[in-house]
Design an enzyme around this catalytic site. Structure first.
Site, short mmCIF file in Angstrom:
data_model
loop_
_atom_site.label_atom_id
_atom_site.label_comp_id
_atom_site.label_asym_id
_atom_site.label_seq_id
_atom_site.Cartn_x
_atom_site.Cartn_y
_atom_site.Cartn_z
N ASP A 1 9.98 6.09 -13.24
CA ASP A 1 8.58 6.36 -13.58
C ASP A 1 7.84 7.08 -12.46
O ASP A 1 6.99 7.94 -12.72
CB ASP A 1 7.87 5.04 -13.90
CG ASP A 1 8.17 4.56 -15.32
OD1 ASP A 1 8.84 5.30 -16.06
OD2 ASP A 1 7.74 3.46 -15.67
N ASP B 1 -10.11 -7.84 -2.98
CA ASP B 1 -9.11 -7.03 -2.29
C ASP B 1 -9.18 -5.58 -2.76
O ASP B 1 -8.70 -4.68 -2.07
CB ASP B 1 -7.71 -7.57 -2.54
CG ASP B 1 -7.36 -8.75 -1.65
OD1 ASP B 1 -8.18 -9.11 -0.77
OD2 ASP B 1 -6.27 -9.33 -1.82
#
Length: 254
Positions: free
Chosen positions: A44, A144
């Site tokens: 991918d 985050d």
């Protein structure tokens, strides 16, 4: 119509390079700008790289899995390639356009097929202000990071961050928080495909943030704008019955 001119590209992995030699010898190797179809041999990550590098050609890309992850790839087989290309289903993807501004005033433009993510670049949590179409929707997200993804990219980083898998035909984007601390239970939002999403980094010097568009990073950003880019289209080919819609459904039952 059966494609006669095929351009092969392959990742640097030995198994992909071996497949490149076999397939090019069997079917011929056409320069990419002159090809009827491009065949990408790899995983991918290499497929995303190929789509970025060939987006100006408007030539369909057919992936064959010679990597570790193959969500965007078809199975590898040496026989019957032209017949598979002739019978393949085509999916059209419009990517995301990212405009990132750094603390030094530099402006970077990137295209992302899967997602644009903002990630803390130091030990401190990121503080982000989120606006949609010019209206502030969240004054402060402590996290985050956060990301915006397309339906095609919703099974990648977005899904790992507990974001929703989106139907391939849905005219929506997913905005997903990455490890949110405050608001603690806020996971994200579904937005119209036409939305302009803006992130402003709060206290960027103390809490540095990087922006990433399909693996291409910009460090020390102070603001990032993300929108769908309708002027760019990527043409992907899949074996019948194994298109993106089927893959997205299948992914939810693994």
């Amino acid at each position: 119509m059966t494609p006669q001119r095929i351009g092969f590209v392959a990742s640097s992995a030995p198994v992909a390079q071996e497949a490149l030699n076999v397939m090019a010898a069997r079917y011929g190797q056409c320069p990419l700008p002159e090809a009827d179809a491009i065949v990408a041999l790899g995983g991918d990550g290499f497929m995303l790289q190929t789509l970025h590098e060939t987006q100006s050609l408007d030539i369909p890309v057919y992936g064959m899995n010679r990597g570790t992850v193959g969500f965007l790839m078809n199975g590898y087989a040496e026989d019957g390639l032209r017949e598979r290309l002739a019978e393949a289903e085509e999916e059209i993807l419009n990517p995301l356009a990212m405009t990132a501004v750094t603390g030094a005033g530099e402006v970077f433009h990137r295209i992302a097929i899967n997602e644009v993510s903002l990630l803390r670049a130091g030990p401190q949590a990121a503080w982000l202000k989120i606006s949609v179409d010019g209206k502030v929707r969240m004054e402060e997200l402590v996290c985050d990071g956060a990301l915006v993804c397309t339906p095609a990219g919703s099974t990648a980083y977005n899904y790992s961050a507990h974001g929703p898998i989106l139907p391939i035909g849905a005219d929506v984007l997913a905005l997903t928080a990455i490890a949110p601390f405050r608001p603690r239970r806020w996971r994200g939002a579904l937005l119209p495909k036409t939305a302009l999403v803006r992130f402003d980094v709060i206290d960027a010097q103390k809490r540095p943030v990087m922006a990433d568009a399909d693996g291409r990073s910009v460090r020390d950003v102070v603001s990032v704008e993300i929108r769908t880019e309708p002027a760019v289209r990527h043409r992907l080919l899949f074996d019948p019955g194994h298109g993106l819609e089927e893959r997205l459904i299948r992914e939810q039952f693994v």
